[in-house]
Design an enzyme around this catalytic site. Structure first.
Site, mmCIF file in Angstrom:
data_model
loop_
_atom_site.group_PDB
_atom_site.id
_atom_site.type_symbol
_atom_site.label_atom_id
_atom_site.label_comp_id
_atom_site.label_asym_id
_atom_site.label_seq_id
_atom_site.Cartn_x
_atom_site.Cartn_y
_atom_site.Cartn_z
ATOM 1 N N ASP A 57 -9.619 -1.035 4.071
ATOM 2 C CA ASP A 57 -8.652 -1.097 4.414
ATOM 3 C C ASP A 57 -8.738 0.623 5.361
ATOM 4 O O ASP A 57 -7.761 0.777 6.079
ATOM 5 C CB ASP A 57 -7.418 -0.193 3.241
ATOM 6 C CG ASP A 57 -6.466 -1.283 2.473
ATOM 7 O OD1 ASP A 57 -5.862 -1.642 3.688
ATOM 8 O OD2 ASP A 57 -6.544 -1.443 1.966
ATOM 9 N N LYS A 80 -1.292 -11.920 3.747
ATOM 10 C CA LYS A 80 -3.137 -11.255 3.431
ATOM 11 C C LYS A 80 -3.430 -12.674 3.655
ATOM 12 O O LYS A 80 -4.491 -13.001 4.292
ATOM 13 C CB LYS A 80 -3.113 -10.304 2.641
ATOM 14 C CG LYS A 80 -2.418 -9.165 3.162
ATOM 15 C CD LYS A 80 -2.715 -7.821 2.389
ATOM 16 C CE LYS A 80 -2.017 -6.405 3.167
ATOM 17 N NZ LYS A 80 -1.721 -4.849 2.573
ATOM 18 N N GLN A 122 -3.293 -3.904 -3.046
ATOM 19 C CA GLN A 122 -2.025 -3.594 -2.484
ATOM 20 C C GLN A 122 -1.647 -1.989 -2.815
ATOM 21 O O GLN A 122 -2.047 -1.628 -4.294
ATOM 22 C CB GLN A 122 -1.545 -4.386 -2.434
ATOM 23 C CG GLN A 122 -0.061 -4.509 -1.561
ATOM 24 C CD GLN A 122 0.150 -4.354 -0.680
ATOM 25 O OE1 GLN A 122 -0.966 -5.072 -0.179
ATOM 26 N NE2 GLN A 122 1.209 -3.574 -0.130
#
Ligand code: GUN
Length: 284
Positions: free
Chosen positions: A119, A52, A96
């Site tokens: 997200d 990422k 995460q």
């Protein structure tokens, strides 16, 4: 049979984002900034987080990785998130997953400002998705829809079967396929006679998390196969939720693992970060 090249499509989309960065700097005076929080030392999570950050670098965006110890308290993690919510130089916040067992994932997701929720997991974004309002869409489902579009696959009127009902993939991809006028079935671990259902699918999305779960006998001739699985085999190699060797010859289109859905997920995260940035910059 056509292999859907998620890696190549990602590279194309990332090049477009990189090309747009000078205009963003000109207009807003800085580049978007993504903060990724990694709790503990799960090797798979470490790899995802590294990728990422690398993606941000590729498109010329700023990223910060915050690594926190496995035994951090939930209260301390929430406090860190609140500080990032209040920090005007931060546009996107990603924690995460999975998190250690003593931390409630939903509590963490709820705490991230929905305006920085790259997200698309926050209840505000989820609700807005299901009410057909503008929102941040979860990265993996968004990436799948981009792949279908890029390869000229039109869900309109087709039978789509999604195996898996997670908040991250199964439920949102079902909604996006429904919005694209597919007739959608969500199957899962309790579904009886699964093969009879998957065999009806013109578009089959496998998001179960079981290596090589979808076999040739479960697939209709000419189906589009989207494999969301990333499973580590005993020999160290990655494989999907689809038994690629046996299924690919029956498919019209299929995503490989690796190089299919995975790279698209990261690319959509970058798009979502730009979207959160622009939303915030234009809201005042
Ligand atoms: N773990 C597995 N997939 C994801 C994802 O899309 N976002 C986050 N934050 N964690 C994940």
């Amino acid at each position: 049979m056509t292999i859907i090249d998620g890696k190549a499509l990602s590279a194309e989309l990332k090049a477009q984002m990189a090309a747009g960065m000078p205009q963003i700097i000109e207009r807003y005076g800085r580049v978007p900034h993504l903060v990724v929080i990694l709790v503990g030392e799960n090797p798979a999570s470490q790899t995802y987080v590294r990728n990422k950050a690398k993606g941000c670098e590729t498109v010329g965006m700023k990223s910060t990785v915050i690594t926190l110890p496995e035994d951090i308290t939930e209260a301390d993690l929430l406090q860190q998130i609140e500080a990032l919510n209040a920090d005007d130089s931060v546009d996107g916040i990603l924690v995460q997953l999975p998190l250690p067992k003593h931390i409630r994932e939903q509590k963490v997701i709820d705490t991230i400002s929905y305006e920085k929720d790259v997200d698309g997991f926050h209840p505000m974004n989820v609700a807005r998705l299901w009410q057909n309002k503008p929102c941040i869409v979860a990265c993996t489902p968004k990436g799948i829809m981009e792949m279908l579009k890029a390869y000229g696959i039109v869900p309109n009127g087709k039978r789509a079967v999604v195996i898996g009902r997670s908040n991250i993939v199964g439920k949102p991809i079902a909604k996006l396929l429904l919005d694209a006028n597919a007739t959608v079935t969500i199957a899962h671990s309790r579904t009886e006679d699964l093969p009879s259902i998957t065999r009806e699918a013109d578009i089959l999305v496998a998001a179960i998390g079981k290596p090589k779960f979808v076999t040739a006998d479960m697939v209709k001739d000419g189906a589009v196969i989207i494999d969301v699985g990333i499973n580590r085999q005993e020999d160290g190699k990655l494989c999907g939720d689809v038994d690629y060797e046996s299924v690919a010859p029956k498919a019209s289109f299929i995503t490989p693992v690796p190089g299919g859905v995975g790279p698209m997920t990261i690319t959509m995260l970058l798009q979502n970060t730009i979207e959160c940035f622009e939303n915030r910059m234009t809201a005042r």
